[in-house]
Design a protein around this motif. Structure first.
Motif, mmCIF file in Angstrom:
data_model
loop_
_atom_site.group_PDB
_atom_site.id
_atom_site.type_symbol
_atom_site.label_atom_id
_atom_site.label_comp_id
_atom_site.label_asym_id
_atom_site.label_seq_id
_atom_site.Cartn_x
_atom_site.Cartn_y
_atom_site.Cartn_z
ATOM 1 N N PRO A 1 0.794 -1.225 0.000
ATOM 2 C CA PRO A 1 0.000 0.000 0.000
ATOM 3 C C PRO A 1 0.833 1.285 0.000
ATOM 4 N N ALA A 2 1.984 1.257 0.632
ATOM 5 C CA ALA A 2 2.851 2.445 0.631
ATOM 6 C C ALA A 2 3.489 2.696 -0.734
ATOM 7 N N GLN A 3 3.420 1.704 -1.622
ATOM 8 C CA GLN A 3 3.960 1.809 -2.981
ATOM 9 C C GLN A 3 5.470 2.072 -3.006
ATOM 10 N N ALA B 1 16.789 3.623 7.683
ATOM 11 C CA ALA B 1 16.738 4.709 8.660
ATOM 12 C C ALA B 1 15.408 4.714 9.408
ATOM 13 N N GLU B 2 14.296 4.512 8.692
ATOM 14 C CA GLU B 2 13.008 4.519 9.385
ATOM 15 C C GLU B 2 12.847 3.270 10.253
ATOM 16 N N PHE B 3 13.419 2.171 9.807
ATOM 17 C CA PHE B 3 13.414 0.975 10.645
ATOM 18 C C PHE B 3 14.202 1.229 11.925
ATOM 19 N N GLY B 4 15.379 1.840 11.785
ATOM 20 C CA GLY B 4 16.206 2.148 12.941
ATOM 21 C C GLY B 4 15.513 3.068 13.918
ATOM 22 N N ALA B 5 14.757 4.035 13.405
ATOM 23 C CA ALA B 5 14.046 4.968 14.280
ATOM 24 C C ALA B 5 13.003 4.243 15.124
ATOM 25 N N ASP C 1 5.797 -2.738 7.671
ATOM 26 C CA ASP C 1 5.774 -3.306 6.316
ATOM 27 C C ASP C 1 5.023 -2.461 5.291
ATOM 28 N N GLY C 2 4.764 -1.192 5.606
ATOM 29 C CA GLY C 2 4.085 -0.334 4.645
ATOM 30 C C GLY C 2 2.647 -0.716 4.379
ATOM 31 N N GLY C 3 2.049 -1.507 5.275
ATOM 32 C CA GLY C 3 0.654 -1.902 5.132
ATOM 33 C C GLY C 3 0.449 -3.185 4.347
ATOM 34 N N ALA C 4 1.528 -3.926 4.078
ATOM 35 C CA ALA C 4 1.395 -5.107 3.233
ATOM 36 C C ALA C 4 0.603 -6.239 3.886
#
Length: 265
Positions: free
Chosen positions: A224-226, A232-236, A257-260
């Protein structure tokens, strides 16, 4: 937000690149003294230097590197010879290869279980009581979205990581640990832009004869996030789970997972 962990000591495994490096970088930027571990010495020391050279690294923050195979007793001994006590532990190991379960023998299974289940348990065992005695501890295990949505070709990962998830579900709710401000959680990555993901795409391209870019675009389009996630966002997210503010979060499987994942639970 000040995460309240400046001056703590963290051990981050598999940290020479990818998601492990993202976690190490996020923690170091919070002023956490960080020991990074990986098997490849050259890539690991390059990663350590990148962290030390980071303009966002607070002054006085230490970064140490230990080239070792953390899945072995010898590798763990090498790490704990450098430093015995850690306030934060991020466990991480590359996922076992995909394939057909009919092709896997006992040795194949044991390698997967050693890396993705038993090693995190050994690291928890080695650090959790010291954390409780000091009144602070955060353990984050990097597992996989396949724990919630298993894929047939990832049977080794499904089995080993689900075993770890079951173990953590019990130990993370131990009242003596939680009441001493020690938490244990799992981070479940979906499709992130890492060497492993690109390697999987290359393998699929070779198997199907389709261009790599077509396979990547199809996978991207199913999210869904395409897009794919970045380290970096995982680390945050990892850094927040390690924060002083996250003391009331334990035994959770945090899916990123970006909505998967299509389910409700």
């Amino acid at each position: 937000m000040n995460l309240g962990i400046t001056g703590k000591w963290a051990l981050v495994c598999g940290a020479s690149k990818g998601l492990g490096f993202g976690c190490a970088q996020a923690l170091a930027r919070e002023g956490v003294h960080t020991v990074i571990v990986a098997r490849g010495a050259e890539a690991l020391h390059e990663a350590a230097q990148r962290l030390r050279d980071d303009p966002d690294l607070p002054k006085g923050t230490q970064v140490e590197a230990v080239a070792a195979d953390i899945t072995t007793a010898e590798g763990r001994a090498k790490v704990f010879a450098l430093r015995k006590d850690f306030d934060i532990v991020v466990t991480n190991a590359g996922g076992p290869p995909p394939g057909d379960f009919r092709d896997w023998n006992r040795d194949t299974w044991m390698q997967a279980i050693d890396a993705n289940m038993l090693t995190p348990i050994e690291l928890i065992k080695a650090t959790v009581d010291g954390m409780a005695a000091r009144g602070f501890g955060r353990i984050v295990n990097i597992t996989s979205s396949a724990v919630k949505a298993p894929l047939e070709v990832l049977g080794l990962s499904n089995g080993a990581r689900s075993g770890l998830t079951g173990f953590v579900a019990g130990i993370a709710r131990n009242a003596k640990l939680v009441s001493a401000n020690v938490t244990i959680n799992n981070l479940l990555p979906g499709a992130f832009d890492t060497d492993r993901l690109r390697g999987n795409f290359a393998g699929a391209a070779k198997k199907t004869g389709k261009p790599v870019e077509d396979i990547m675009q199809a996978r991207r389009g199913a999210i869904p996030a395409q897009r794919f996630g970045d380290s970096a966002e995982f680390g945050a997210t990892c850094a927040f789970l390690c924060s002083a503010q996250a003391g009331y979060i334990t035994g959770q499987n945090v899916l990123i997972d970006g909505g998967a994942y299509p389910g409700t639970y």
